[in-house]
Write an enzyme that holds these catalytic residues in place. Structure first.
Site, PDB file in Angstrom:
ATOM      1  N   ASN A  46       2.173  -0.330   4.907  1.00 14.23           N
ATOM      2  CA  ASN A  46       2.717  -0.565   3.575  1.00 14.23           C
ATOM      3  C   ASN A  46       3.700  -1.712   3.709  1.00 14.23           C
ATOM      4  O   ASN A  46       4.715  -1.579   4.400  1.00 14.23           O
ATOM      5  CB  ASN A  46       3.426   0.697   3.066  1.00 14.23           C
ATOM      6  CG  ASN A  46       4.265   0.437   1.823  1.00 14.23           C
ATOM      7  OD1 ASN A  46       3.969  -0.451   1.045  1.00 14.23           O
ATOM      8  ND2 ASN A  46       5.315   1.224   1.645  1.00 14.23           N
ATOM      9  N   GLY A  47       3.415  -2.853   3.063  1.00  9.54           N
ATOM     10  CA  GLY A  47       4.340  -3.970   3.148  1.00  9.54           C
ATOM     11  C   GLY A  47       3.626  -5.287   3.319  1.00  9.54           C
ATOM     12  O   GLY A  47       2.424  -5.407   3.096  1.00  9.54           O
TER      13      GLY A  47
ATOM     14  N   CYS B 223       0.837  -1.193   0.000  1.00 10.35           N
ATOM     15  CA  CYS B 223       0.000   0.000   0.000  1.00 10.35           C
ATOM     16  C   CYS B 223       0.871   1.242   0.000  1.00 10.35           C
ATOM     17  O   CYS B 223       2.081   1.180   0.163  1.00 10.35           O
ATOM     18  CB  CYS B 223      -0.897   0.034   1.247  1.00 10.35           C
ATOM     19  SG  CYS B 223      -1.997  -1.368   1.409  1.00 10.35           S
TER      20      CYS B 223
ATOM     21  N   LEU C 255      -3.011  -1.986  -2.608  1.00 11.42           N
ATOM     22  CA  LEU C 255      -2.786  -2.960  -3.670  1.00 11.42           C
ATOM     23  C   LEU C 255      -3.091  -4.312  -3.054  1.00 11.42           C
ATOM     24  O   LEU C 255      -2.347  -4.799  -2.191  1.00 11.42           O
ATOM     25  CB  LEU C 255      -1.347  -2.893  -4.175  1.00 11.42           C
ATOM     26  CG  LEU C 255      -0.948  -3.866  -5.283  1.00 11.42           C
ATOM     27  CD1 LEU C 255      -1.706  -3.551  -6.568  1.00 11.42           C
ATOM     28  CD2 LEU C 255       0.554  -3.826  -5.534  1.00 11.42           C
ATOM     29  N   SER C 256      -4.171  -4.939  -3.451  1.00 12.61           N
ATOM     30  CA  SER C 256      -4.664  -6.134  -2.773  1.00 12.61           C
ATOM     31  C   SER C 256      -3.803  -7.348  -3.123  1.00 12.61           C
ATOM     32  O   SER C 256      -3.756  -7.771  -4.284  1.00 12.61           O
ATOM     33  CB  SER C 256      -6.118  -6.399  -3.171  1.00 12.61           C
ATOM     34  OG  SER C 256      -6.929  -5.288  -2.859  1.00 12.61           O
ATOM     35  N   ILE C 257      -3.151  -7.899  -2.104  1.00 13.88           N
ATOM     36  CA  ILE C 257      -2.272  -9.055  -2.280  1.00 13.88           C
ATOM     37  C   ILE C 257      -2.750 -10.225  -1.423  1.00 13.88           C
ATOM     38  O   ILE C 257      -2.822 -11.361  -1.877  1.00 13.88           O
ATOM     39  CB  ILE C 257      -0.815  -8.708  -1.911  1.00 13.88           C
ATOM     40  CG1 ILE C 257      -0.311  -7.520  -2.747  1.00 13.88           C
ATOM     41  CG2 ILE C 257       0.093  -9.921  -2.069  1.00 13.88           C
ATOM     42  CD1 ILE C 257      -0.203  -7.787  -4.223  1.00 13.88           C
TER      43      ILE C 257
ATOM     44  N   ASP D  65      -2.778  -9.711   7.032  1.00 14.36           N
ATOM     45  CA  ASP D  65      -1.655  -9.483   7.942  1.00 14.36           C
ATOM     46  C   ASP D  65      -1.736  -8.164   8.699  1.00 14.36           C
ATOM     47  O   ASP D  65      -1.229  -8.054   9.820  1.00 14.36           O
ATOM     48  CB  ASP D  65      -0.327  -9.559   7.182  1.00 14.36           C
ATOM     49  CG  ASP D  65      -0.209  -8.522   6.074  1.00 14.36           C
ATOM     50  OD1 ASP D  65      -1.246  -8.046   5.578  1.00 14.36           O
ATOM     51  OD2 ASP D  65       0.924  -8.192   5.692  1.00 14.36           O
TER      52      ASP D  65
END
Length: 629
Positions: A73-74, A2, A49-51, A98
């Site tokens: 972010n990460g 993100c 950003l969907s992971i 997470d």
């Protein structure tokens, strides 16, 4: 992955429109969703950003009663273990990803939460009960985090573009000319700073404190591992496999940025073995044969049956520099950013996540400078005798040319170890900077290296120099390059070498298992031997580097002279036109390879046009020529 940002004001007046505008500048980091929360004196925002956890993972995310809110972010690779531990203590989760783990872990153990994390992260937590904001950055500095302490508030963001611009920091500019990147805690703007790796920033009632929670470091010389090489190679292979397995965790396809060198090839091999489906691999090549390494990448891809994609870059593709100036929100002049940007663009057409090999050289001894560091201890006293002859060698445009290395060696070999190590990589020397710049800050950038070097005095010499590179060059050059180039295309880049399991072993190795004579990365190559063809295991160093010297003597010369024109330099008022013109002339005439210096001046000038003067270069829109192989 993100982009995050936020504000904190003791007056309790957070402007939602300002927060929304900050978030909008980070859309390329998170195009899938956005969210924000304002609670009294604090506001948090995230672009996602969907992971992992595609359905319920939108941010900000809170604990059960909303008293702890987090944006991140990460990726955290041990979040499942932490979640099980927290659930056993009674914590209830609303999502399956997470990020929520951070809120509950902070609720459970406070600021010590950061010490428990395995992964890459830049996170912000708002503790509503204590009215405090906590920022944290991972120990390797994989993910960026900038902050600005203003008269009325604290602002932070994943990228500099989201924060107010101020005056150019002349110390940062001096460091940029020395390194071709800007080392933390500096940013190009005087009132903005980078949170250092492994540090927490705490804001409460307008007061800010910064403290370290983790420091990756080599072991003392008396504590290095002494086992047999084969035994250690097997252990390293196991640790790398564990790290790659953890870095493959995702709810979307994962690929590998494959240069054809041993670092990325090991990642591709292990990823292929650990994945239930064929792995995507992505490579870039050049028409200049001395730089083209697609054959080795193809060999690895064929061996492991990957879904392989390639991009062949032609010389005028270097005119992509203006686009790089847009993507990098402060001056950045590592020329390998160009192929990294393009291979990321290629990868983003097929996957959302890609593994990359950053960290392998710093941890395992992969640079020629490390071999030179050790050779100088034995032969450095002969350098003054050889220098007159070496300086007369003609300049070559070929990759890893002998003349370039030889000149660097004899010029630096007589210096003390740290200064010598820096001299072999230095862009502009202090004398050159004094001639070039119109303003003198009175700051020595090498002091940043000296401070880091002084912290490891009990370790072996090579390990100390590696640690300097790990904490400065890797963080503020290579990881910046990978983060911005990948995020420009909404691609998450993961770096399995920068994992505590892998780094812990690397930082306990004796010098002989890293560099011996001209042999580099000895243990890593031994670990790779059962996985890869011999020619790749023991081949020369690979990487996404470009033929910048040849381009600046050929197709790129008119562009360089246009960007670095006397008119432009006088308008910007940072560099004297006359010495810049002499640099161009000397390089084009083949008298010396000055491509890194010229690339740095081009990068700064284009960045200043786009981000400060805000003239997007309408007269210099580049023509990009590329071919998909």
């Amino acid at each position: 992955m993100c982009g995050i940002c936020g504000l904190a004001s003791p007056s309790g007046a957070v402007d939602p429109e300002r927060l929304r505008a900050m978030s909008a500048t980070l859309v390329q980091r998170g195009p899938d969703s956005d969210g924000q929360l304002i609670d009294g004196p604090a506001g948090l925002a995230a672009r996602r950003l969907s992971i992992i956890d595609l359905e319920t993972g939108d941010q900000p995310i809170a604990n059960e009663d909303g008293t702890v809110v987090v944006v991140q972010n990460g990726e955290l690779y041990n979040y499942r273990e932490l979640r099980r531990e927290l659930e056993a203590k009674g914590h209830r989760f609303a999502s399956s990803g997470d990020t929520e783990v951070l809120a509950h872990l902070y609720e459970d153990i406070g600021d010590a939460f950061a010490e428990r994390l395995r992964g890459m992260f830049a996170a912000a937590l708002w503790d509503a009960g204590q009215r405090r904001l906590v920022l944290a950055r991972d120990p390797f500095g994989i993910k960026p985090l900038y902050y600005r302490v203003g008269a009325d508030d604290l602002a932070f963001a994943s990228e500099l573009r989201a924060l107010p611009r101020g005056e150019i920091d002349l110390d940062a500019l001096e460091a940029f000319l020395a390194f071709n990147s800007i080392p933390g805690p500096y940013s190009i703007f005087r009132d903005v700073r980078k949170l250092p790796p492994g540090h927490l920033l705490v804001w409460k009632d307008g007061e800010v404190s910064v403290s370290r929670f983790a420091r990756t470091a080599p072991v003392a010389a008396s504590e290095v591992r002494g086992e047999d090489e084969d035994e250690l190679a097997e252990e390293l292979r196991g640790r790398l496999r564990d790290s790659v397995r953890a870095h493959l965790i995702a709810d979307v396809p994962v690929g590998v940025l494959l240069s054809g060198g041993v670092d990325s090839s090991v990642l591709a091999a292990l990823a292929a073995q650990e994945s239930s489906e064929p792995v995507h691999t992505f490579s870039i090549g050049f028409e200049e044969r001395s730089f083209d390494e697609l054959d080795d990448a193809r060999a690895v891809a064929q061996l492991y049956g990957t879904r392989h994609e390639e991009l062949v870059l032609r010389p005028d593709a270097a005119l992509l520099l203006p686009a790089l100036a847009d993507a990098f929100d402060e001056p950045f002049a590592d020329s390998s950013a160009l192929p990294t940007y393009l291979v990321s663009e290629l990868a983003a057409r097929h996957v959302k996540v890609a593994l990359s090999g950053e960290g392998g050289d710093e941890l395992f001894g992969g640079y020629y400078t490390y071999a030179a560091d050790l050779l100088a201890l034995r032969f450095g006293r002969l350098a003054p005798l050889a220098r007159p002859l070496v300086e007369r060698l003609p300049s070559s445009s070929r990759k890893a040319s002998f003349d370039y290395k030889a000149k660097r060696f004899v010029r630096g070999a007589i210096l003390p170890p740290l200064e010598r190590h820096h001299a072999w990589k230095e862009i502009f020397s202090p004398e050159a900077r004094a001639e070039l710049t119109l303003q003198r800050p009175g700051f020595d950038p090498v002091d940043l290296l000296r401070t880091r070097y002084a912290e490891t005095e009990r370790a072996e010499l090579l390990a100390r120099l590696q640690d300097v590179d790990l904490g400065i060059y890797l963080v503020d050059d290579l990881l910046v390059k990978t983060d911005r180039a990948s995020m420009a295309h909404s691609l998450e880049a993961r770096v399995p070498y920068l994992d505590p399991l892998v780094a812990g072993l690397a930082q306990a190795l004796p010098t002989r298992l890293k560099v011996s004579g001209l042999r580099k990365k000895r243990l890593l190559r031994a670990a790779a031997a059962p996985l890869l063809p011999r020619g790749i295991v023991y081949g020369r160093k690979r990487g996404f580097s470009i033929p910048a010297a040849a381009w600046l003597r050929g197709e790129l010369e008119p562009f360089a002279r246009d960007v670095l024109s006397t008119e432009t330099l006088r308008r910007q008022a940072f560099f004297r036109p006359e010495p810049v013109t002499r640099l161009v002339d000397r390089h084009v005439a083949g008298k010396e390879d000055l491509s890194r210096q010229l690339w740095g001046l081009l990068a700064f000038t284009l960045w200043y046009e786009r981000h400060v003067e805000r003239t997007p270069g309408a007269l210099r829109e580049p023509r990009l020529t590329q071919a998909l192989a």
